[in-house]
Design a protein around this motif. Structure first.
Motif, PDB file in Angstrom:
ATOM      1  N   SER A  73       0.448   6.992   2.499  1.00  0.00           N
ATOM      2  CA  SER A  73      -0.741   7.818   2.754  1.00  0.00           C
ATOM      3  C   SER A  73      -1.957   6.950   3.093  1.00  0.00           C
ATOM      4  O   SER A  73      -2.811   7.351   3.888  1.00  0.00           O
ATOM      5  CB  SER A  73      -1.045   8.737   1.574  1.00  0.00           C
ATOM      6  OG  SER A  73      -1.369   8.009   0.419  1.00  0.00           O
ATOM      7  N   TYR A  74      -2.027   5.746   2.533  1.00  0.00           N
ATOM      8  CA  TYR A  74      -3.111   4.828   2.879  1.00  0.00           C
ATOM      9  C   TYR A  74      -3.008   4.420   4.350  1.00  0.00           C
ATOM     10  O   TYR A  74      -4.017   4.405   5.069  1.00  0.00           O
ATOM     11  CB  TYR A  74      -3.086   3.590   1.984  1.00  0.00           C
ATOM     12  CG  TYR A  74      -4.155   2.587   2.344  1.00  0.00           C
ATOM     13  CD1 TYR A  74      -5.452   2.735   1.879  1.00  0.00           C
ATOM     14  CD2 TYR A  74      -3.874   1.506   3.176  1.00  0.00           C
ATOM     15  CE1 TYR A  74      -6.438   1.831   2.225  1.00  0.00           C
ATOM     16  CE2 TYR A  74      -4.855   0.598   3.525  1.00  0.00           C
ATOM     17  CZ  TYR A  74      -6.131   0.766   3.049  1.00  0.00           C
ATOM     18  OH  TYR A  74      -7.109  -0.125   3.409  1.00  0.00           O
TER      19      TYR A  74
ATOM     20  N   CYS B 207     -10.471   5.936   6.374  1.00  0.00           N
ATOM     21  CA  CYS B 207     -10.932   4.881   5.464  1.00  0.00           C
ATOM     22  C   CYS B 207     -11.296   3.663   6.304  1.00  0.00           C
ATOM     23  O   CYS B 207     -10.662   3.375   7.305  1.00  0.00           O
ATOM     24  CB  CYS B 207      -9.884   4.541   4.412  1.00  0.00           C
ATOM     25  SG  CYS B 207      -8.351   3.876   5.031  1.00  0.00           S
TER      26      CYS B 207
ATOM     27  N   ARG C 132       0.863  -1.192   0.000  1.00  0.00           N
ATOM     28  CA  ARG C 132       0.000   0.000   0.000  1.00  0.00           C
ATOM     29  C   ARG C 132       0.891   1.231   0.000  1.00  0.00           C
ATOM     30  O   ARG C 132       2.102   1.126   0.096  1.00  0.00           O
ATOM     31  CB  ARG C 132      -0.887   0.037   1.262  1.00  0.00           C
ATOM     32  CG  ARG C 132      -1.759  -1.154   1.460  1.00  0.00           C
ATOM     33  CD  ARG C 132      -2.943  -1.090   0.559  1.00  0.00           C
ATOM     34  NE  ARG C 132      -3.827  -2.227   0.833  1.00  0.00           N
ATOM     35  CZ  ARG C 132      -4.990  -2.370   0.289  1.00  0.00           C
ATOM     36  NH1 ARG C 132      -5.432  -1.471  -0.553  1.00  0.00           N
ATOM     37  NH2 ARG C 132      -5.725  -3.417   0.559  1.00  0.00           N
ATOM     38  N   THR C 133       0.277   2.389  -0.031  1.00  0.00           N
ATOM     39  CA  THR C 133       1.047   3.626   0.069  1.00  0.00           C
ATOM     40  C   THR C 133       1.117   4.068   1.525  1.00  0.00           C
ATOM     41  O   THR C 133       0.272   3.677   2.343  1.00  0.00           O
ATOM     42  CB  THR C 133       0.407   4.756  -0.760  1.00  0.00           C
ATOM     43  OG1 THR C 133      -0.893   5.036  -0.221  1.00  0.00           O
ATOM     44  CG2 THR C 133       0.284   4.360  -2.232  1.00  0.00           C
TER      45      THR C 133
ATOM     46  N   LYS D 298      -4.161   7.346   6.451  1.00  0.00           N
ATOM     47  CA  LYS D 298      -5.628   7.478   6.434  1.00  0.00           C
ATOM     48  C   LYS D 298      -6.292   6.384   7.258  1.00  0.00           C
ATOM     49  O   LYS D 298      -7.258   6.634   7.968  1.00  0.00           O
ATOM     50  CB  LYS D 298      -6.144   7.458   4.999  1.00  0.00           C
ATOM     51  CG  LYS D 298      -5.807   8.720   4.243  1.00  0.00           C
ATOM     52  CD  LYS D 298      -6.275   8.643   2.810  1.00  0.00           C
ATOM     53  CE  LYS D 298      -5.875   9.906   2.076  1.00  0.00           C
ATOM     54  NZ  LYS D 298      -6.241   9.866   0.669  1.00  0.00           N
TER      55      LYS D 298
END
Length: 73
Positions: A40-41, A50, A37-38, A44
């Motif tokens: 930033s994910y 999310c 994943r990133t 979040k």
């Protein structure tokens, strides 16, 4: 201002996500790499922006070397 739209129970899961990552001695960048994943994910996810499904939570638990029950007690 709290931007999460989720319940107190979900906030508990989010808190445990952060704690589990830290206990695994991973920063967000390394956790993101291992989870494909990133960063930033991960951010979040840890800020409640999310929602996770059970399969994602299972993958995170395995990566952080925790039982799934650790997050959903």
């Amino acid at each position: 201002m709290d931007k999460t739209i989720y319940s107190k129970e979900y906030s508990t899961i989010v808190d445990r996500l952060k704690r589990a990552r830290r206990e695994a001695k991973l920063d967000q960048k390394e956790a993101a790499k291992r989870l494909k994943r990133t960063q930033s994910y991960i951010s979040k996810m840890e800020n409640g922006q999310c929602r996770l499904d059970i399969l994602q939570l299972k993958e995170i638990a395995k990566t952080y070397k925790k039982n799934l029950s650790y997050f959903i007690k």
